[in-house]
Design a protein around this motif. Structure first.
Motif, short mmCIF file in Angstrom:
data_model
loop_
_atom_site.label_atom_id
_atom_site.label_comp_id
_atom_site.label_asym_id
_atom_site.label_seq_id
_atom_site.Cartn_x
_atom_site.Cartn_y
_atom_site.Cartn_z
N LEU A 143 -2.17 8.92 -14.24
CA LEU A 143 -1.53 7.47 -13.78
C LEU A 143 -1.51 7.57 -12.24
CD1 LEU A 143 0.40 5.13 -14.52
CD2 LEU A 143 2.09 6.69 -14.58
N ALA A 144 -1.25 8.55 -11.44
CA ALA A 144 -1.31 8.57 -9.87
C ALA A 144 -2.77 8.15 -9.35
CB ALA A 144 -0.83 10.01 -9.52
N ILE A 145 -3.79 8.77 -10.17
CA ILE A 145 -5.17 8.31 -9.72
C ILE A 145 -5.47 6.85 -9.86
CG2 ILE A 145 -7.31 8.85 -9.91
CD1 ILE A 145 -6.65 11.95 -10.41
N GLY A 146 -5.00 6.38 -11.09
CA GLY A 146 -5.19 4.96 -11.52
C GLY A 146 -4.33 4.13 -10.44
N ILE A 147 -3.23 4.45 -10.04
CA ILE A 147 -2.33 3.49 -9.09
C ILE A 147 -3.21 3.71 -7.77
CG2 ILE A 147 -0.22 3.41 -7.79
CD1 ILE A 147 1.29 4.40 -10.16
N LEU A 148 -3.69 4.63 -7.20
CA LEU A 148 -4.62 4.67 -6.07
C LEU A 148 -5.66 3.81 -6.20
CD1 LEU A 148 -3.86 8.36 -5.07
CD2 LEU A 148 -3.05 6.42 -4.07
N ILE A 149 -6.42 3.99 -7.23
CA ILE A 149 -7.68 3.07 -7.46
C ILE A 149 -7.38 1.88 -7.42
CG2 ILE A 149 -9.66 2.82 -8.87
CD1 ILE A 149 -9.42 6.02 -9.59
N GLY A 150 -6.28 1.58 -8.21
CA GLY A 150 -5.99 0.03 -8.58
C GLY A 150 -5.63 -0.59 -7.21
N SER A 151 -4.65 0.14 -6.45
CA SER A 151 -4.36 -0.52 -5.17
C SER A 151 -5.52 -0.58 -4.32
CB SER A 151 -3.21 0.41 -4.62
OG SER A 151 -3.94 1.72 -4.12
N ASN A 152 -6.30 0.07 -4.32
CA ASN A 152 -7.42 -0.03 -3.30
C ASN A 152 -8.57 -1.03 -3.75
OD1 ASN A 152 -6.87 1.77 -1.42
ND2 ASN A 152 -7.74 3.47 -2.55
N LEU A 153 -8.66 -1.24 -5.00
CA LEU A 153 -9.39 -2.41 -5.70
C LEU A 153 -9.05 -3.66 -5.72
CD1 LEU A 153 -11.15 -0.32 -8.64
CD2 LEU A 153 -12.16 -0.73 -6.39
N CYS A 154 -7.95 -3.89 -5.83
CA CYS A 154 -7.24 -5.17 -6.22
C CYS A 154 -6.59 -5.48 -4.95
CB CYS A 154 -6.14 -5.25 -7.23
SG CYS A 154 -6.80 -4.68 -8.78
N LYS A 155 -6.83 -4.92 -3.73
CA LYS A 155 -6.33 -5.72 -2.50
C LYS A 155 -6.74 -7.05 -2.29
CE LYS A 155 -9.06 -3.03 0.60
NZ LYS A 155 -9.03 -1.94 1.49
N ASN A 156 -5.82 -7.82 -1.64
CA ASN A 156 -6.32 -9.29 -1.19
C ASN A 156 -6.82 -9.19 0.17
OD1 ASN A 156 -6.58 -12.18 -1.26
ND2 ASN A 156 -4.29 -12.47 -1.27
N GLU A 157 -8.07 -9.85 0.27
CA GLU A 157 -8.82 -9.82 1.45
C GLU A 157 -8.87 -11.31 1.99
OE1 GLU A 157 -12.54 -7.71 1.59
OE2 GLU A 157 -11.69 -6.14 0.52
N ASN A 158 -7.93 -11.61 3.05
CA ASN A 158 -8.02 -12.99 3.34
C ASN A 158 -8.64 -13.04 4.61
OD1 ASN A 158 -7.16 -14.29 1.10
ND2 ASN A 158 -5.02 -13.85 1.58
N LYS A 168 0.83 -1.20 0.07
CA LYS A 168 0.03 -0.07 0.00
C LYS A 168 0.94 1.23 -0.11
CE LYS A 168 -1.85 1.61 3.81
NZ LYS A 168 -2.77 1.87 5.08
N TRP A 169 1.86 1.26 0.81
CA TRP A 169 2.72 2.40 0.85
C TRP A 169 3.66 2.62 -0.40
CZ3 TRP A 169 1.04 5.70 3.97
CH2 TRP A 169 0.71 5.57 5.01
N ILE A 170 4.07 1.40 -1.20
CA ILE A 170 4.52 1.60 -2.53
C ILE A 170 3.88 2.38 -3.52
CG2 ILE A 170 5.44 0.21 -4.18
CD1 ILE A 170 6.48 -1.78 -2.45
N ALA A 171 2.54 2.13 -3.31
CA ALA A 171 1.33 2.67 -4.21
C ALA A 171 1.22 4.03 -4.12
CB ALA A 171 0.14 1.54 -4.26
N VAL A 172 1.12 4.32 -2.71
CA VAL A 172 1.03 5.73 -2.30
C VAL A 172 2.11 6.56 -2.49
CG1 VAL A 172 0.59 7.27 -0.43
CG2 VAL A 172 -0.61 5.33 -0.62
N SER A 173 3.29 5.99 -2.40
CA SER A 173 4.73 6.70 -2.73
C SER A 173 4.78 6.95 -4.24
CB SER A 173 5.90 5.77 -2.18
OG SER A 173 5.78 5.56 -0.89
N LEU A 174 4.40 5.93 -5.02
CA LEU A 174 4.52 6.15 -6.53
C LEU A 174 3.51 7.35 -6.88
CD1 LEU A 174 4.71 2.57 -8.13
CD2 LEU A 174 6.33 4.59 -8.31
N SER A 175 2.55 7.19 -6.42
CA SER A 175 1.22 8.15 -6.77
C SER A 175 1.65 9.43 -6.35
CB SER A 175 -0.04 8.04 -6.07
OG SER A 175 -0.41 6.65 -6.65
N ILE A 176 2.21 10.00 -5.34
CA ILE A 176 3.00 10.87 -4.70
C ILE A 176 4.09 11.42 -5.57
CG2 ILE A 176 4.23 12.27 -2.96
CD1 ILE A 176 2.73 10.75 -0.73
N LEU A 177 4.73 10.63 -6.18
CA LEU A 177 6.05 11.03 -7.04
C LEU A 177 5.40 11.44 -8.48
CD1 LEU A 177 9.06 10.78 -7.95
CD2 LEU A 177 8.20 8.56 -8.69
#
Length: 65
Positions: A50-65, A4-13
């Motif tokens: 691209l930044a918004i897409g990364i944030l959306i993709g990271s929230n939608l594709c998280k693995n819920e076990n 999650k933090w990798i996705a947030v860091s890339l989005s901020i970048l």
């Protein structure tokens, strides 16, 4: 580091890079956004989406076990 933090860091970048592209245009040309000459704007908007897409993709594709 959590994925999650990798996705947030890339989005901020990518948000910062998009802002810097527009800042460079403002400092050199004197306007933030020009509709009749969309060279910098195309690149900046693609970075923002691209930044918004990364944030959306990271929230939608998280693995819920």
């Amino acid at each position: 580091m959590d994925k999650k933090w990798i996705a947030v860091s890339l989005s901020i970048l990518f948000f910062i890079l998009g802002f810097l592209v527009q800042l460079e245009q403002y400092l050199n040309i004197g306007v933030w956004f020009q509709m009749n000459d969309v060279h910098h704007e195309t690149f900046a908007l693609s970075l923002f989406t691209l930044a918004i897409g990364i944030l959306i993709g990271s929230n939608l594709c998280k693995n819920e076990n």
